[in-house]
Design an enzyme around this catalytic site. Structure first.
Site, PDB file in Angstrom:
ATOM      1  N   ASP A 143       0.865  -1.164   0.000  1.00  0.00           N
ATOM      2  CA  ASP A 143       0.000   0.000   0.000  1.00  0.00           C
ATOM      3  C   ASP A 143       0.908   1.222   0.000  1.00  0.00           C
ATOM      4  O   ASP A 143       1.796   1.335   0.850  1.00  0.00           O
ATOM      5  CB  ASP A 143      -0.866  -0.027   1.263  1.00  0.00           C
ATOM      6  N   GLU A 178      -1.560  -1.133  -6.124  1.00  0.00           N
ATOM      7  CA  GLU A 178      -2.730  -0.549  -6.772  1.00  0.00           C
ATOM      8  C   GLU A 178      -2.289   0.318  -7.932  1.00  0.00           C
ATOM      9  O   GLU A 178      -1.200   0.882  -7.916  1.00  0.00           O
ATOM     10  CB  GLU A 178      -3.475   0.350  -5.781  1.00  0.00           C
ATOM     11  N   ASP A 218      -3.159   0.576   7.010  1.00  0.00           N
ATOM     12  CA  ASP A 218      -2.354   0.347   5.800  1.00  0.00           C
ATOM     13  C   ASP A 218      -2.044  -1.125   5.579  1.00  0.00           C
ATOM     14  O   ASP A 218      -2.068  -1.612   4.449  1.00  0.00           O
ATOM     15  CB  ASP A 218      -1.044   1.145   5.878  1.00  0.00           C
TER      16      ASP A 218
END
Ligand SMILES: [Zn+2]
Length: 400
Positions: free
Chosen positions: A183, A267, A349
Site C-alpha cells: 500500500d 494498486e 495500511d
C-alpha cells in the site's frame, strides 16, 4: 539473460572539454528548438507534418548558412540525435502519451547523445568526438561490454555525468517463494502485507525552509548578474541533493522488495490527478511513487519477478481482511479500526496491503503490462487511493 542497462557516472571535464561541451550542448539545444519551431510552423502554416528525414535534410542546409559557422564546430552526431529525440517526442504526443514537445532552456539540464561513431572506447577510456583527451570519469562500478551509446549531461548545479548504454549479462537474484501486497502512502511510502513499513524520510520537507531562504535570495538578485548566477546555482545544488537522497532511498526500498519477493501486488495510481491538488502535490512528489514503481517494474523484469497492479477502485482500506466486511466510511485520520462484524483489530495500511495481496493472488498471473520506453510519460501507474473510491485529496493531506 542479456539486458540493456544504463551505467551513469560523474566526470570532471578539463577546461577545454568544458568549453567543447558547452558548445555541443548549445548547438544541440539550438538545433532541437529550431526543428521544433520548424515542425510546429509547418503544421500551422502549411498543414504539413514533417518527418525526421525532413528535419535532417533541413539541418544539412542550415549548416551551410554562413551566419551559423558554429554549427559545424561540434560533432554532428548529437545534433542528429537531438532530431531523433524530437521525433520520438512528437510520436508520443500524437499517440496521446505525452504533452506537446517544449523548447529546451539554457538553465535546465543539458544533454548530448553520442552514437558509437562519435566516441572512442578503448582500454576503459572514453574519448568523445572533437576531443583530444579521454574524460576523467569517477568509476563507481564496472561494466564489461562495449557501450552502445553514450549520453553526456550537465545538471543545473553544474555537475557533469556520463551515461553508458550497455548490454550486459545480468546475474539474477535467487527466486523467492514470498508474495506481498503493498500500500503506497505518505506516512510510510510503503506498507506491506507482511507488516513491513518503510517510513518516509521526506527529504523535500526536511530542506524546505532552507530552499525557501535560497529562493528568496535568488529573487532579490539583479537579472543577468553574476550574483544571480551564483544564487541560482545554490538553489540547484540543494534541489540536486534532495533528489539524490530521495533516489537513494527509493532504490534501497525497491531492491529490498524485489529481492525478497517473487510477486508484488500494488494498486494502480493516478499520480497526475493527485498532483493537480496543490496542497498535496509537494507531499506526493516527495514520496516519489512514480519513480518507485518504475524501479519496481524494471528490477522485477530483470530478476523475473511478477508485479501486479489491481484496480484502484477496489475498497482495499475499508474492507476487513479477516471477514470481508466493508465499512461505509473510513476517514483518513483513522489509522486503526476494529471491525464491527468480526471484532478484529485492523491497522489501516497493513489491512489494505493484505487485501491488495488477496486480490492480486485471486486474479492470478495477469501480466501488468506497461508500454515500452516510449510511453513512459503516460500515467500507467495512476495512483489510487488506498481507501477505496471515496478518498478526497484534501483528506490525504492530513497524512502529511
Ligand atoms: Zn471483520
Amino acid at each position: 539473460m542479456k539486458q540493456l542497462r544504463g551505467f551513469k557516472y560523474r566526470f570532471y571535464p578539463t577546461s577545454a572539454q568544458r568549453l567543447e561541451l558547452a558548445q555541443t550542448f548549445g548547438c544541440t539545444r539550438f538545433v532541437y528548438n529550431w526543428a521544433l519551431a520548424l515542425r510546429t510552423n509547418s503544421y500551422y502554416q502549411d498543414q504539413v507534418s514533417l518527418s525526421y528525414t525532413d528535419t535532417s535534410n533541413a539541418l544539412t542546409k542550415l549548416k551551410k548558412d554562413p551566419e551559423k559557422p558554429w554549427l559545424k564546430q561540434v560533432s554532428s552526431v548529437p545534433l542528429q540525435q537531438g532530431l531523433r529525440h524530437l521525433n520520438t517526442a512528437f510520436k508520443n504526443f500524437f499517440a496521446g502519451r505525452n504533452k506537446y514537445p517544449r523548447f529546451k532552456k539554457k538553465n535546465n539540464r543539458q544533454s548530448a547523445h553520442y552514437a558509437p561513431n562519435a566516441f572512442k572506447w578503448e582500454d576503459g577510456k572514453l574519448t568523445l568526438a572533437k576531443m583530444s583527451q579521454p574524460l576523467k570519469i569517477r568509476w563507481s562500478r564496472y561494466f564489461t561490454s562495449e557501450p552502445k551509446s553514450v549520453t553526456i549531461s550537465k545538471d543545473p548545479s553544474n555537475r557533469y555525468f556520463v551515461s553508458f548504454l550497455v548490454e550486459e549479462e545480468l546475474e539474477q537474484w535467487n527466486s523467492s517463494t514470498e508474495e506481498i501486497g503493498i500500500d503506497l502512502g505518505i506516512k510510510d511510502v510503503v506498507v506491506a502485507s507482511n507488516g513491513f513499513a518503510s517510513g518516509n524520510p521526506k527529504h523535500y520537507q526536511k530542506y524546505q525552509a532552507r530552499l525557501k531562504t535560497l529562493q528568496r535570495r535568488l529573487a532579490r538578485k539583479k537579472k543577468g548578474s553574476n550574483n544571480q548566477y551564483k544564487a541560482r546555482l545554490s538553489v540547484a545544488k540543494l534541489h540536486a541533493k534532495i533528489a539524490d537522497c530521495r533516489l537513494d532511498f527509493l532504490h534501497k526500498l525497491s531492491t529490498k522488495l524485489v529481492s525478497e519477493n517473487q510477486a508484488i501486488y500494488t494498486e494502480t495510481l493516478a499520480v497526475k490527478n493527485m498532483m493537480a491538488n496543490h496542497k498535496l502535490a509537494k507531499a506526493i512528489a516527495d514520496c516519489g511513487w512514480g519513480e518507485f514503481l518504475r524501479q519496481l517494474e524494471y528490477k522485477a523484469k530483470w530478476h523475473d519477478r511478477k508485479i501486479g497492479a489491481i484496480n484502484r477502485w477496489f475498497p482495499s482500506s475499508k474492507r476487513c481482511y479477516t471477514c470481508g466486511h466493508v465499512l461505509d466510511k473510513l476517514p483518513l485520520e483513522i489509522r486503526k479500526w476494529t471491525c464491527p462484524s468480526c471484532n478484529s483489530h485492523n491497522l489501516r495500511d497493513q489491512n489494505a496491503a493484505l487485501n491488495i495481496l488477496a486480490i492480486g493472488r485471486s486474479l492470478g498471473g495477469f501480466p501488468h503490462t506497461r508500454p515500452n520506453q516510449e510511453a513512459v510519460g503516460q500515467t500507467v501507474f495512476a495512483c489510487g487511493s488506498s481507501s477505496g473510491g471515496d478518498v478526497s485529496l484534501t483528506d490525504l493531506a492530513i497524512l502529511g
